[in-house]
Design a protein around this motif. Structure first.
Motif, PDB file in Angstrom:
ATOM      1  N   ASN A  13       0.839  -1.195   0.000  1.00  0.00           N
ATOM      2  CA  ASN A  13       0.000   0.000   0.000  1.00  0.00           C
ATOM      3  C   ASN A  13       0.870   1.239   0.000  1.00  0.00           C
ATOM      4  O   ASN A  13       2.106   1.138  -0.097  1.00  0.00           O
ATOM      5  N   ASP A  14       0.243   2.418   0.098  1.00  0.00           N
ATOM      6  CA  ASP A  14       1.027   3.645   0.232  1.00  0.00           C
ATOM      7  C   ASP A  14       0.660   4.431   1.485  1.00  0.00           C
ATOM      8  O   ASP A  14       1.308   5.430   1.804  1.00  0.00           O
ATOM      9  N   ASP A  15      -0.369   3.993   2.220  1.00  0.00           N
ATOM     10  CA  ASP A  15      -0.790   4.698   3.424  1.00  0.00           C
ATOM     11  C   ASP A  15      -0.014   4.261   4.661  1.00  0.00           C
ATOM     12  O   ASP A  15      -0.198   4.832   5.740  1.00  0.00           O
ATOM     13  N   GLY A  16       0.824   3.254   4.521  1.00  0.00           N
ATOM     14  CA  GLY A  16       1.609   2.770   5.640  1.00  0.00           C
ATOM     15  C   GLY A  16       1.086   1.460   6.204  1.00  0.00           C
ATOM     16  O   GLY A  16      -0.091   1.128   6.077  1.00  0.00           O
ATOM     17  N   ALA A  19      -2.126   1.284   8.400  1.00  0.00           N
ATOM     18  CA  ALA A  19      -3.366   1.896   7.915  1.00  0.00           C
ATOM     19  C   ALA A  19      -4.526   0.895   7.962  1.00  0.00           C
ATOM     20  O   ALA A  19      -4.346  -0.290   7.662  1.00  0.00           O
ATOM     21  N   SER A  42       5.715   4.430   6.893  1.00  0.00           N
ATOM     22  CA  SER A  42       5.008   5.693   7.096  1.00  0.00           C
ATOM     23  C   SER A  42       4.243   6.025   5.826  1.00  0.00           C
ATOM     24  O   SER A  42       4.524   5.455   4.761  1.00  0.00           O
ATOM     25  N   PRO A  43       3.265   6.948   5.873  1.00  0.00           N
ATOM     26  CA  PRO A  43       2.481   7.252   4.674  1.00  0.00           C
ATOM     27  C   PRO A  43       3.329   7.737   3.510  1.00  0.00           C
ATOM     28  O   PRO A  43       4.261   8.526   3.684  1.00  0.00           O
ATOM     29  N   GLN A  44       2.996   7.260   2.294  1.00  0.00           N
ATOM     30  CA  GLN A  44       3.743   7.589   1.083  1.00  0.00           C
ATOM     31  C   GLN A  44       2.794   8.007  -0.038  1.00  0.00           C
ATOM     32  O   GLN A  44       3.065   7.765  -1.211  1.00  0.00           O
ATOM     33  N   SER A  45       1.688   8.629   0.312  1.00  0.00           N
ATOM     34  CA  SER A  45       0.718   9.048  -0.700  1.00  0.00           C
ATOM     35  C   SER A  45       1.336  10.048  -1.667  1.00  0.00           C
ATOM     36  O   SER A  45       2.139  10.900  -1.282  1.00  0.00           O
ATOM     37  N   ASN A 102      -6.651   1.886  -0.598  1.00  0.00           N
ATOM     38  CA  ASN A 102      -6.240   3.259  -0.369  1.00  0.00           C
ATOM     39  C   ASN A 102      -7.350   4.082   0.270  1.00  0.00           C
ATOM     40  O   ASN A 102      -8.523   3.936  -0.052  1.00  0.00           O
ATOM     41  N   THR A 116      -0.305   4.006  -4.431  1.00  0.00           N
ATOM     42  CA  THR A 116      -1.051   2.747  -4.437  1.00  0.00           C
ATOM     43  C   THR A 116      -1.009   2.099  -5.809  1.00  0.00           C
ATOM     44  O   THR A 116      -0.681   0.908  -5.947  1.00  0.00           O
ATOM     45  N   TYR A 138     -11.223   9.364   2.953  1.00  0.00           N
ATOM     46  CA  TYR A 138      -9.859   9.648   3.393  1.00  0.00           C
ATOM     47  C   TYR A 138      -9.654   9.438   4.888  1.00  0.00           C
ATOM     48  O   TYR A 138      -8.530   9.496   5.366  1.00  0.00           O
TER      49      TYR A 138
END
Length: 258
Positions: A13-16, A19, A42-45, A102, A116, A138
């Motif tokens: 994912n990209d939210d960590g 999440a 950690s988040p990578q959005s 996401n 994502t 979100y």
């Protein structure tokens, strides 16, 4: 009679890694096969297809959810897929790569910016059937339950049928518990009308905060934007071959004076 081998499913994912969206996705995938999670610490959005170059990557095995093999990565979502294939799975390709779920949509032009979707695209580059999932909510309190049956069915269909070469599925869900079904769509012609709001820090130095409004310039009823507005989950097949094939004949009419 021998028991059928369970498929191996890579979850990213990209939210960590903590999440709620990835928790929902991994537990649904656990109903189908062996789950291996490699996700950012950690988040990578909004990282798109960024990769880490010039500094080391950390990969730590973590014990967050019982019975699921999980690794926390210091890099981007794409780094997570690369490390999963090369280091965690030792070069053995998983049967499926799923990314998400996401917190927030990745429809239309958002697919280009999405960490994502870039993780799913990286899976496809590695010749792994891949799907990216996103929900139009979100918040950390997002309810992923209504979309879980669709997530599971799409995963089963891809495992059973595969995907055309170089293709990845971009799946977006409307929020709420009244999803009418799945619609195969095209990407809408829409974009962000962006503005940079100039603000000042306590030392009176200016900084900029990105804001904007999403503008749909497409009236088609076969788009992901239309599907979501009418409470359908949109399924858009996308590809990483970015060649504009229709432009090649046009460019071949040019005369180059060199």
């Amino acid at each position: 009679m021998t028991k059928a081998k369970q498929p191996t499913i890579l979850v990213v994912n990209d939210d960590g890694i903590t999440a709620p969206g990835i928790k929902a996705l991994m537990h649904t995938m656990k109903e189908i096969g062996r789950v291996v999670v490699v996700a950012p610490d950690s988040p990578q959005s909004g990282m798109g297809h960024a990769i880490t170059i010039g500094k080391p990557l950390r990969l730590d095995k973590v014990d967050v959810y019982e019975g699921i093999e999980m690794y926390s990565c210091s890099g981007t979502p794409v780094d997570c897929v690369k490390l999963a294939v090369n280091s965690v799975l030792k070069g053995v390709k998983p049967d499926l790569c799923v990314s998400g779920i996401n917190h927030g949509l990745n429809n239309s032009i958002n697919v280009l910016y999405s960490g994502t979707m870039s993780a799913a695209v990286e899976g496809a580059i590695e010749s792994i059937p891949s799907i990216g999932f996103s929900l139009d909510d979100y918040t950390l309190q997002a309810d992923f339950d209504p979309c879980q049956k669709f997530v599971k069915e799409l995963a089963l269909q891809v495992l059973a049928n595969g995907l055309p070469g170089g293709t990845v599925l971009n799946v977006n869900f409307p929020a709420g518990d009244k999803i009418k079904g799945l619609k195969i769509c095209r990407q809408a012609n829409a974009k962000w009308a962006e503005e940079f709001d100039m603000r000042f820090d306590p030392y009176k130095r200016p900084y900029y905060w990105l804001t904007g409004v999403f503008q749909n310039n497409d009236n088609g009823e076969d788009t992901d934007v239309w599907a979501l507005e009418h409470n359908y989950a949109s399924v858009v097949p996308v590809q990483f071959d970015m060649t504009a094939h229709h432009a090649i004949p046009v460019l071949n009419t040019w005369t180059f004076n060199v």
